[in-house]
Scaffold this motif. Sequence first.
Motif, short mmCIF file in Angstrom:
data_model
loop_
_atom_site.label_atom_id
_atom_site.label_comp_id
_atom_site.label_asym_id
_atom_site.label_seq_id
_atom_site.Cartn_x
_atom_site.Cartn_y
_atom_site.Cartn_z
N ARG A 104 26.48 44.85 41.18
CA ARG A 104 27.24 43.95 42.33
C ARG A 104 27.92 43.26 41.65
N GLU A 105 27.59 42.59 40.50
CA GLU A 105 28.37 41.30 40.38
C GLU A 105 29.80 42.20 39.04
N SER A 106 29.35 42.78 38.98
CA SER A 106 30.69 43.37 38.10
C SER A 106 31.20 44.33 39.46
N TRP A 107 30.90 44.51 40.00
CA TRP A 107 32.03 45.42 41.47
C TRP A 107 33.29 43.74 41.50
N ALA A 108 32.59 42.97 41.49
CA ALA A 108 33.20 41.65 42.08
C ALA A 108 34.21 41.80 41.20
N ASP A 109 33.59 41.23 39.68
CA ASP A 109 34.63 41.52 38.82
C ASP A 109 35.59 42.97 38.55
N LEU A 110 35.44 43.77 38.86
CA LEU A 110 36.60 44.73 38.81
C LEU A 110 37.82 44.62 40.20
N LEU A 111 36.99 44.40 41.52
CA LEU A 111 37.68 44.02 42.01
C LEU A 111 38.71 42.69 41.42
N ASP A 112 38.32 41.25 41.35
CA ASP A 112 39.03 40.65 40.94
C ASP A 112 40.49 41.04 39.37
N LEU A 113 39.71 41.80 39.27
CA LEU A 113 40.86 42.65 37.75
C LEU A 113 41.73 43.12 38.81
N LYS A 114 42.03 44.30 39.56
CA LYS A 114 42.56 44.71 40.42
C LYS A 114 43.43 44.02 41.28
N ALA A 115 42.68 42.91 41.52
CA ALA A 115 43.77 41.59 42.43
C ALA A 115 44.79 41.49 40.94
N ARG A 116 44.16 41.10 40.30
CA ARG A 116 45.22 40.56 39.18
C ARG A 116 46.34 41.34 38.76
N LEU A 117 45.81 42.84 38.49
CA LEU A 117 46.66 43.36 38.16
C LEU A 117 48.18 43.63 39.26
N GLY A 118 46.82 43.62 40.45
CA GLY A 118 47.80 43.79 41.35
C GLY A 118 49.01 42.79 41.39
N ARG A 119 49.03 41.62 41.20
CA ARG A 119 50.22 40.76 40.81
C ARG A 119 50.97 40.69 39.98
N PRO A 160 48.45 53.89 24.97
CA PRO A 160 48.81 52.49 24.76
C PRO A 160 49.93 52.10 25.34
N LEU A 161 50.32 52.12 26.25
CA LEU A 161 51.12 51.67 27.12
C LEU A 161 50.44 51.37 28.81
N ALA A 162 49.55 51.01 28.45
CA ALA A 162 48.79 50.27 29.66
C ALA A 162 49.00 48.96 29.24
N ARG A 163 49.00 48.79 31.25
CA ARG A 163 49.02 47.42 31.02
C ARG A 163 47.50 46.33 30.91
N LEU A 164 46.90 47.74 30.58
CA LEU A 164 45.26 47.04 30.68
C LEU A 164 44.82 47.33 29.12
N MET A 165 44.10 46.30 29.00
CA MET A 165 43.45 46.84 27.46
C MET A 165 41.73 46.29 27.76
N LEU A 166 40.67 47.18 27.20
CA LEU A 166 39.48 46.94 27.61
C LEU A 166 38.84 46.23 25.80
#
Length: 262
Positions: A247-262, A108-114
């Motif tokens: 393939r598209e979901s992998w692109a979405d995951l990379l985008d998510l990772k970049a957003r969390l990195g910022r 529950p302390l995670a930065r990311l919620m699904l």
Amino acid sequence: MDGLHGDAADWDLALALLEWQVDLGVTEAILDAPVDRYALAEAAVRPAVGAAEQTAVPVARAADPVDEARRAAEAAGSLEALREAVAAYEHCDLKRGARNTVFCDGNPLARLMLIGEAPGREEDAAGRPFVGRAGQLLDRMLAAIGISRTSPDPEAAIYITNVMPWRPPQNRDPSAAEVAMMKPFLARHVELVAPEVIVLMGNTACAAVLGRTGITRLRGRWAEAYGRPVLPMCHPAYLLRQPEAKRESWADLLDLKARLGR
């Protein structure tokens, strides 16, 4: 004297006739004119306007399921209280056919919620979201970008819930009315967890949070809800049926990772 004897005789005759009718089973007196019992019943149900205005008796109205959900959600001051409020909610018929109330999993302390859609058979049995084949695929997808539901580190953790806490029969899509009942609980859930970023998995999650469907068009396009950035993604169950969409979901995951990195 003859008149008195005559009255007595008439009275004896009337009494004898009455006793005879009672012996035959008569239970009501016969009047001189017919009675319209339909009119009597209507008058009893619908009193005269003047009488209604004088008494002004309030009529109880049926509880609105969404209002009841909103009040219960707003009264929950913690995640545990919200879990109890969801479990105690009786207006959604899905609860009657479910084995468990599936509330959450992860940190529950995670930065990311699904936010997913609804429990399936395995989730209903386990009482946790995303534990079947689709859940196993989700765990591998998240691991590919360094995220785990079991991580104690909020930077690498995820918190998971569903729009619906109960399994729909035969895994059908939840109805609009069922989703509407759960939206106040979901909004309060997000408020209590306070994530930085939200992922919406599948059409039901997008419908509940964004008011839109068509996941193949929405996926990968950042939006905003609850005052936070949200990323729609294809549900892992869809990826199991349509492997070419990975393939598209992998692109979405990379985008998510970049957003969390910022």
